[in-house]
Scaffold this motif. Structure first.
Motif, PDB file in Angstrom:
ATOM      1  N   LEU A  60     -21.161 -38.853 -55.317  1.00 58.03           N
ATOM      2  CA  LEU A  60     -19.916 -38.090 -55.336  1.00 58.03           C
ATOM      3  C   LEU A  60     -18.856 -38.755 -54.478  1.00 58.03           C
ATOM      4  N   LEU A  61     -17.660 -38.871 -55.039  1.00 61.40           N
ATOM      5  CA  LEU A  61     -16.493 -39.324 -54.296  1.00 61.40           C
ATOM      6  C   LEU A  61     -15.657 -38.112 -53.937  1.00 61.40           C
ATOM      7  N   ASP A  62     -15.489 -37.875 -52.638  1.00 63.10           N
ATOM      8  CA  ASP A  62     -14.619 -36.810 -52.147  1.00 63.10           C
ATOM      9  C   ASP A  62     -13.268 -37.448 -51.853  1.00 63.10           C
ATOM     10  N   ILE A  63     -12.323 -37.213 -52.744  1.00 61.58           N
ATOM     11  CA  ILE A  63     -11.046 -37.908 -52.685  1.00 61.58           C
ATOM     12  C   ILE A  63     -10.041 -37.074 -51.882  1.00 61.58           C
ATOM     13  N   GLY A  64      -9.415 -37.692 -50.891  1.00 57.97           N
ATOM     14  CA  GLY A  64      -8.555 -36.944 -49.974  1.00 57.97           C
ATOM     15  C   GLY A  64      -9.384 -36.010 -49.133  1.00 57.97           C
ATOM     16  N   ALA A  65     -10.387 -36.568 -48.449  1.00 58.29           N
ATOM     17  CA  ALA A  65     -11.426 -35.768 -47.794  1.00 58.29           C
ATOM     18  C   ALA A  65     -10.951 -35.011 -46.566  1.00 58.29           C
ATOM     19  N   ASN A 123     -15.431 -50.087 -61.627  1.00 58.39           N
ATOM     20  CA  ASN A 123     -15.484 -49.159 -62.748  1.00 58.39           C
ATOM     21  C   ASN A 123     -16.853 -48.482 -62.810  1.00 58.39           C
ATOM     22  N   GLN A 124     -16.846 -47.229 -63.259  1.00 63.67           N
ATOM     23  CA  GLN A 124     -18.080 -46.488 -63.542  1.00 63.67           C
ATOM     24  C   GLN A 124     -19.028 -46.475 -62.331  1.00 63.67           C
ATOM     25  N   THR A 125     -18.511 -46.058 -61.197  1.00 64.84           N
ATOM     26  CA  THR A 125     -19.296 -46.036 -59.963  1.00 64.84           C
ATOM     27  C   THR A 125     -19.899 -44.658 -59.668  1.00 64.84           C
ATOM     28  N   PHE A 126     -19.145 -43.586 -59.930  1.00 63.22           N
ATOM     29  CA  PHE A 126     -19.532 -42.255 -59.448  1.00 63.22           C
ATOM     30  C   PHE A 126     -19.923 -41.305 -60.579  1.00 63.22           C
ATOM     31  N   ASP A 127     -20.829 -40.385 -60.239  1.00 67.90           N
ATOM     32  CA  ASP A 127     -21.178 -39.298 -61.154  1.00 67.90           C
ATOM     33  C   ASP A 127     -20.130 -38.193 -61.115  1.00 67.90           C
ATOM     34  N   ILE A 128     -19.562 -37.974 -59.912  1.00 70.28           N
ATOM     35  CA  ILE A 128     -18.617 -36.872 -59.692  1.00 70.28           C
ATOM     36  C   ILE A 128     -17.487 -37.356 -58.801  1.00 70.28           C
ATOM     37  N   VAL A 129     -16.269 -36.976 -59.148  1.00 69.07           N
ATOM     38  CA  VAL A 129     -15.148 -37.093 -58.215  1.00 69.07           C
ATOM     39  C   VAL A 129     -14.674 -35.679 -57.921  1.00 69.07           C
ATOM     40  N   TYR A 130     -14.625 -35.354 -56.636  1.00 70.68           N
ATOM     41  CA  TYR A 130     -14.233 -34.019 -56.185  1.00 70.68           C
ATOM     42  C   TYR A 130     -12.976 -34.141 -55.340  1.00 70.68           C
ATOM     43  N   GLY A 131     -12.047 -33.220 -55.534  1.00 67.32           N
ATOM     44  CA  GLY A 131     -10.848 -33.205 -54.711  1.00 67.32           C
ATOM     45  C   GLY A 131     -10.425 -31.784 -54.414  1.00 67.32           C
ATOM     46  N   ARG A 132     -10.379 -31.432 -53.150  1.00 69.23           N
ATOM     47  CA  ARG A 132      -9.981 -30.077 -52.755  1.00 69.23           C
ATOM     48  C   ARG A 132      -8.533 -30.104 -52.263  1.00 69.23           C
ATOM     49  N   GLN A 133      -7.670 -29.423 -52.993  1.00 78.68           N
ATOM     50  CA  GLN A 133      -6.251 -29.334 -52.640  1.00 78.68           C
ATOM     51  C   GLN A 133      -5.630 -30.726 -52.457  1.00 78.68           C
ATOM     52  N   VAL A 134      -5.930 -31.612 -53.423  1.00 79.69           N
ATOM     53  CA  VAL A 134      -5.526 -33.012 -53.306  1.00 79.69           C
ATOM     54  C   VAL A 134      -4.632 -33.457 -54.452  1.00 79.69           C
ATOM     55  N   MET A 135      -4.985 -33.103 -55.683  1.00 74.73           N
ATOM     56  CA  MET A 135      -4.319 -33.684 -56.842  1.00 74.73           C
ATOM     57  C   MET A 135      -2.820 -33.397 -56.863  1.00 74.73           C
TER      58      MET A 135
END
Length: 273
Positions: A60-65, A123-135
């Motif tokens: 999982l990538l937590d983007i804007g963690a 490319n194609q590294t993660f199963d999930i990208v998660y972003g909480r109040q980021v996009m």
């Protein structure tokens, strides 16, 4: 002010005590993590992720963690996590995440300082990208979503939560004016619902759940009927708070308000085609 300076200010100002607690930015980093882990928001997020991505130890990538509450919470659930956060702040940035990784003695969290529009991954590294109040903070929304799609594996999930939605530019200005922190650091933003949906479609991402403000506890947490009951009791008396019909009407009114706020909160689950 910078975001770090804004947080320092509101942490020291009792006027913002409820906001600080509800947004998990207390000075005590470990307390933020434990409160978030136990929240209805995270429990429902976890349920949905496991439903749509039922594989062991997903990557999982937590983007804007931010200060790392979600990164640490997912890691403690057995996820392999990359926490992406460009701000090095020891309070609300990657510095805080480093402190928490050491505190919890975690070996399944990697910290990367970078922005969402330029992801430093293959490319194609993660199963999930998660972003909480980021996009909604994206400088270029289509590019942000395209980058996420690029680093997701085939059929991978993008789960973005609590993003601000506005009807038009007038509604956006109303939202920014009322936001309790925007006046300090000027970093808030919002997009129209059609803009989010078009960005997903352009990146060949299929939306599988499109959660409106009242549709999911992910969006309206920390509100719940117990909190509403306590509020009614404090405002007009305990005898009224014990009337279930009144609590039910109050809840319906609260959810109606959530659906009609400027900058209302939406969450999206999208799958890479």
């Amino acid at each position: 002010m910078t975001w770090h300076e804004t947080i320092e200010y509101i942490q020291s100002n009792p006027q913002f005590a409820e906001i600080v607690a509800n947004t998990y930015i207390l000075p005590e980093l470990g307390v933020n993590v434990e409160r978030f882990r136990q929240s209805a928001e995270f429990q429902e997020t976890l349920r949905l992720i496991r439903h749509y991505c039922p594989i062991p130890n997903p990557y999982l990538l937590d983007i804007g963690a931010g200060n790392g509450i979600a990164s640490i919470a997912f890691a403690l659930e057995g996820f392999r996590v990359v926490a992406l956060e460009p701000d090095p702040s020891p309070m609300v940035g990657s510095g805080a995440i480093k402190t928490l990784v050491t505190m919890y003695e975690l070996s399944n969290v990697q910290i990367v300082e970078a922005f969402g529009e330029e992801l430093p991954f293959d490319n194609q590294t993660f199963d999930i990208v998660y972003g909480r109040q980021v996009m909604h903070h994206a400088h270029h929304l289509p590019k942000f979503v395209a980058e996420v799609a690029r680093v997701l594996r085939p059929k991978g999930l993008l789960f973005t939560t609590r993003d601000h939605v506005i009807k038009d530019e007038k509604d956006k200005q109303k939202f920014l004016k009322k936001h309790p922190l925007h006046g300090f650091y000027g970093g808030e933003n919002a997009f129209r619902l059609t803009e989010y949906r078009e960005a997903f479609a352009k990146a060949s991402m299929q939306i599988v759940e499109d959660l409106s403000p009242s549709q999911s506890v992910i969006n309206y947490d920390p509100w719940n009927k117990k909190r509403l009951t306590d509020l009614i009791g404090n405002k007009i008396g305990r005898i009224f708070a014990n009337q279930q019909w009144l609590v039910d009407i109050g809840w319906q009114a609260l959810m109606f308000r959530q659906e009609h706020l400027s900058g209302k909160l939406y969450s999206f689950i999208a799958r890479k085609e």
